[in-house]
Scaffold this active site. Structure first.
Site, PDB file in Angstrom:
ATOM      1  CG  ASP A  33      -2.095   0.812   1.115  1.00 42.93           C
ATOM      2  OD1 ASP A  33      -3.327   0.521   1.061  1.00 42.93           O
ATOM      3  OD2 ASP A  33      -1.826   2.104   1.004  1.00 42.93           O
ATOM      4  CG  ASN A  90     -12.283  -1.126   3.877  1.00 40.68           C
ATOM      5  OD1 ASN A  90     -12.602  -1.460   4.989  1.00 40.68           O
ATOM      6  ND2 ASN A  90     -11.081  -0.275   3.637  1.00 40.68           N
ATOM      7  CG  HIS A 103      -8.420  -3.059  -2.258  1.00 38.98           C
ATOM      8  ND1 HIS A 103      -9.314  -2.444  -3.308  1.00 38.98           N
ATOM      9  CD2 HIS A 103      -8.210  -2.401  -1.396  1.00 38.98           C
ATOM     10  CE1 HIS A 103      -9.719  -1.325  -2.705  1.00 38.98           C
ATOM     11  NE2 HIS A 103      -9.230  -1.255  -1.189  1.00 38.98           N
TER      12      HIS A 103
HETATM   13  P1  AMP Z   1      -9.879   1.470   0.350  1.00 40.79           P
HETATM   14  O1  AMP Z   1      -9.920   2.624   1.173  1.00 40.79           O
HETATM   15  O2  AMP Z   1     -10.002   0.118   0.944  1.00 40.79           O
HETATM   16  O3  AMP Z   1     -10.266   1.468  -1.219  1.00 40.79           O
HETATM   17  O4  AMP Z   1      -8.179   1.214   0.001  1.00 40.79           O
HETATM   18  C1  AMP Z   1      -7.657   1.650  -1.027  1.00 40.79           C
HETATM   19  C2  AMP Z   1      -6.099   1.581  -0.743  1.00 40.79           C
HETATM   20  O5  AMP Z   1      -5.302   1.886  -1.575  1.00 40.79           O
HETATM   21  C3  AMP Z   1      -5.465   2.666   0.356  1.00 40.79           C
HETATM   22  O6  AMP Z   1      -5.113   2.090   1.314  1.00 40.79           O
HETATM   23  C4  AMP Z   1      -4.428   3.512  -0.601  1.00 40.79           C
HETATM   24  O7  AMP Z   1      -3.313   3.738   0.260  1.00 40.79           O
HETATM   25  C5  AMP Z   1      -4.234   2.617  -1.446  1.00 40.79           C
HETATM   26  N1  AMP Z   1      -3.520   3.219  -2.669  1.00 40.79           N
HETATM   27  C6  AMP Z   1      -4.180   3.993  -3.359  1.00 40.79           C
HETATM   28  N2  AMP Z   1      -3.625   4.237  -4.661  1.00 40.79           N
HETATM   29  C7  AMP Z   1      -2.301   3.343  -4.644  1.00 40.79           C
HETATM   30  C8  AMP Z   1      -1.245   2.991  -5.450  1.00 40.79           C
HETATM   31  N3  AMP Z   1      -0.814   3.812  -6.597  1.00 40.79           N
HETATM   32  N4  AMP Z   1      -0.208   2.018  -5.024  1.00 40.79           N
HETATM   33  C9  AMP Z   1      -0.570   1.547  -3.920  1.00 40.79           C
HETATM   34  N5  AMP Z   1      -1.474   1.660  -3.040  1.00 40.79           N
HETATM   35  C10 AMP Z   1      -2.526   2.634  -3.285  1.00 40.79           C
END
Ligand code: AMP
Ligand code: ZN
Length: 117
Positions: A33, A90, A103
């Site tokens: 992440d 989530n 994810h």
């Molecule tokens: P959610 O809030 O469950 O949709 O989680 C989305 C997650 O994706 C968050 O924890 C972000 O920090 C992560 N995220 C967003 N963009 C990227 C990226 N380019 N590479 C890795 N993680 C990411």
């Protein structure tokens, strides 16, 4: 494999956006992440685009199972399997979903509180 050209995580699967990939299989990809909430914070995603948990179909059962197999292997590789970790998905706004490609968050390396905020 179904993908969505507007989807950030589909772009990571395609290699169009870089990510710190820690695991790959025929069905899943996992990467760190970008804003980690624990010493280990890895996202496990299917190669197939599925927007939310609500959009998982019966025919995706093996695919979704493969996400948990990936989480198990990642936890072992990260050395957090025995101490404990969390694998959580989530769904939609109230749960804080911000990327609409399912994810599993694999979180570990510290004590995690319950219930989550
Ligand atoms: P959610 O809030 O469950 O949709 O989680 C989305 C997650 O994706 C968050 O924890 C972000 O920090 C992560 N995220 C967003 N963009 C990227 C990226 N380019 N590479 C890795 N993680 C990411
Ligand atoms: Zn996608």
């Amino acid at each position: 494999m179904t993908s969505n050209s507007d989807c950030l995580f589909c772009k990571i699967v395609a290699g169009d956006i870089p990510a710190d990939v820690v695991y790959e299989s025929d069905t899943a990809v996992a990467f760190r992440d970008i804003n980690p909430q624990a010493p280990t914070h890895v996202l496990v995603i299917p190669r197939k685009h599925i927007a939310t948990l609500n959009d998982i179909e019966e025919s995706d059962e093996a695919l979704v199972g493969s996400l948990y197999s990936a989480a198990r292997e990642i936890a072992a590789a990260e050395g957090i399997a025995e101490a404990g970790y969390r694998a959580v998905m989530n769904c939609n706004a109230a749960a804080g979903q911000t990327v609409f490609h399912i994810h599993l968050h694999v979180l570990g390396g510290r004590s995690l509180k319950w219930p989550p905020g």
